[in-house]
Design an enzyme around this catalytic site. Structure first.
Site, PDB file in Angstrom:
ATOM      1  N   CYS A  85       9.066  -5.753  -1.879  1.00  0.00           N
ATOM      2  CA  CYS A  85       7.907  -5.022  -1.888  1.00  0.00           C
ATOM      3  C   CYS A  85       6.996  -5.502  -0.421  1.00  0.00           C
ATOM      4  O   CYS A  85       7.641  -5.114   0.274  1.00  0.00           O
ATOM      5  CB  CYS A  85       6.905  -4.877  -3.236  1.00  0.00           C
TER       6      CYS A  85
ATOM      7  N   ARG B 203       0.813   6.771  -5.688  1.00  0.00           N
ATOM      8  CA  ARG B 203       1.625   5.502  -5.624  1.00  0.00           C
ATOM      9  C   ARG B 203       2.830   5.996  -6.433  1.00  0.00           C
ATOM     10  O   ARG B 203       2.984   7.030  -7.218  1.00  0.00           O
ATOM     11  CB  ARG B 203       1.083   4.674  -6.850  1.00  0.00           C
TER      12      ARG B 203
ATOM     13  N   HIS C  70      10.748  -4.466  -8.779  1.00  0.00           N
ATOM     14  CA  HIS C  70      10.117  -5.533  -9.544  1.00  0.00           C
ATOM     15  C   HIS C  70      10.760  -5.933 -10.961  1.00  0.00           C
ATOM     16  O   HIS C  70      11.808  -5.367 -11.063  1.00  0.00           O
ATOM     17  CB  HIS C  70       8.424  -5.544  -9.687  1.00  0.00           C
TER      18      HIS C  70
END
Length: 237
Positions: free
Chosen positions: A92, A126, A189
């Site tokens: 990220c 997002r 993640h």
């Protein structure tokens, strides 16, 4: 046999629990009979002389802004390690700073170190959800994405893989992550490595090969991980 793992910016770039990648490598190295030595690199310090594996996690735009000057300062050392084949996993925020630049939604331009030929642009929406990524070397990777940056690969930049479920780099071209030599960048993640032991063991194996060490032949019990992965197959985005 010692294996040196360097975790860069563990305070600023650990918003999403990516320290779990470090814990996974630490435990799997121990289960293979190795002695993991953990080095935490903080801004302003001297980069560790011994670096068999390098890890970086995700963080907010403010965290990236805080470390930008320092990562530019140590970019020469990081480039040398990449060219030498040292395995790296950047998730990220550090993935974005390993690119050419990140332009935030507010218009701030954060220059990256150019290990990946990528450029990232902040967006209002997002990209969040469970992801599945098909890779040639590591099989299907399962993780969780949560990013507003939209990343685009340069013409010659290889992705980590192609999206089977989720948005990936930008929600448009089906690519996810990037790979240069043994350096991997990704938005996954989870943390990523506990859910994907094949990738974790490959990182360790590459590090051992660079040290000219024969791969230990201990067997790791991944029965719980297999159950988690089986559950991830049909998990909704």
């Amino acid at each position: 046999m010692k294996i040196h793992i360097v975790h860069i910016y563990p305070n600023e770039m650990n918003t999403y629990g990516d320290r779990g990648n470090l814990l996974a490598l630490q435990k799997r190295s121990q289960w293979l009979g190795l002695e993991p030595v953990i080095h935490y690199y903080h801004a302003g310090g001297a980069f560790p002389e011994d670096a068999d594996i390098v890890l970086g996690g995700g963080g907010q735009d403010s965290g990236q802004s805080d470390i930008q000057a320092d990562i530019l300062r140590i970019s020469g050392e990081l480039h040398k390690l990449v060219e030498a084949g040292v395995p790296m996993l950047m998730v990220c925020g550090t993935y974005q700073l390993f690119g050419r630049r990140f332009t935030t939604y507010s218009g701030e331009v954060l220059e990256g170190i150019g290990i990946f030929d990528i450029e990232t642009f902040g967006a209002q929406k997002r990209l969040i959800g469970n992801s599945a990524v098909e890779t040639a070397e590591f099989g299907t990777l399962y993780g969780f994405e949560n990013h507003s940056g939209k990343t685009y690969l340069g013409a010659g930049q290889a992705p980590l893989g192609m999206i089977k479920r989720g948005n990936g780099n930008n929600g448009e071209d089906k690519t996810e992550g990037a790979r240069t030599h043994n350096a991997i960048g990704t938005y996954l993640h989870g943390p990523l490595l506990p859910n994907n032991p094949r990738l974790a063991d490959s990182i360790i194996q590459v590090a051992l090969e660079l040290k000219r060490v024969v791969n230990p032949r201990q067997t790791i019990d991944d029965s719980i991980t297999r159950q988690v992965r089986e559950g991830a197959v049909n998990r909704r985005y």
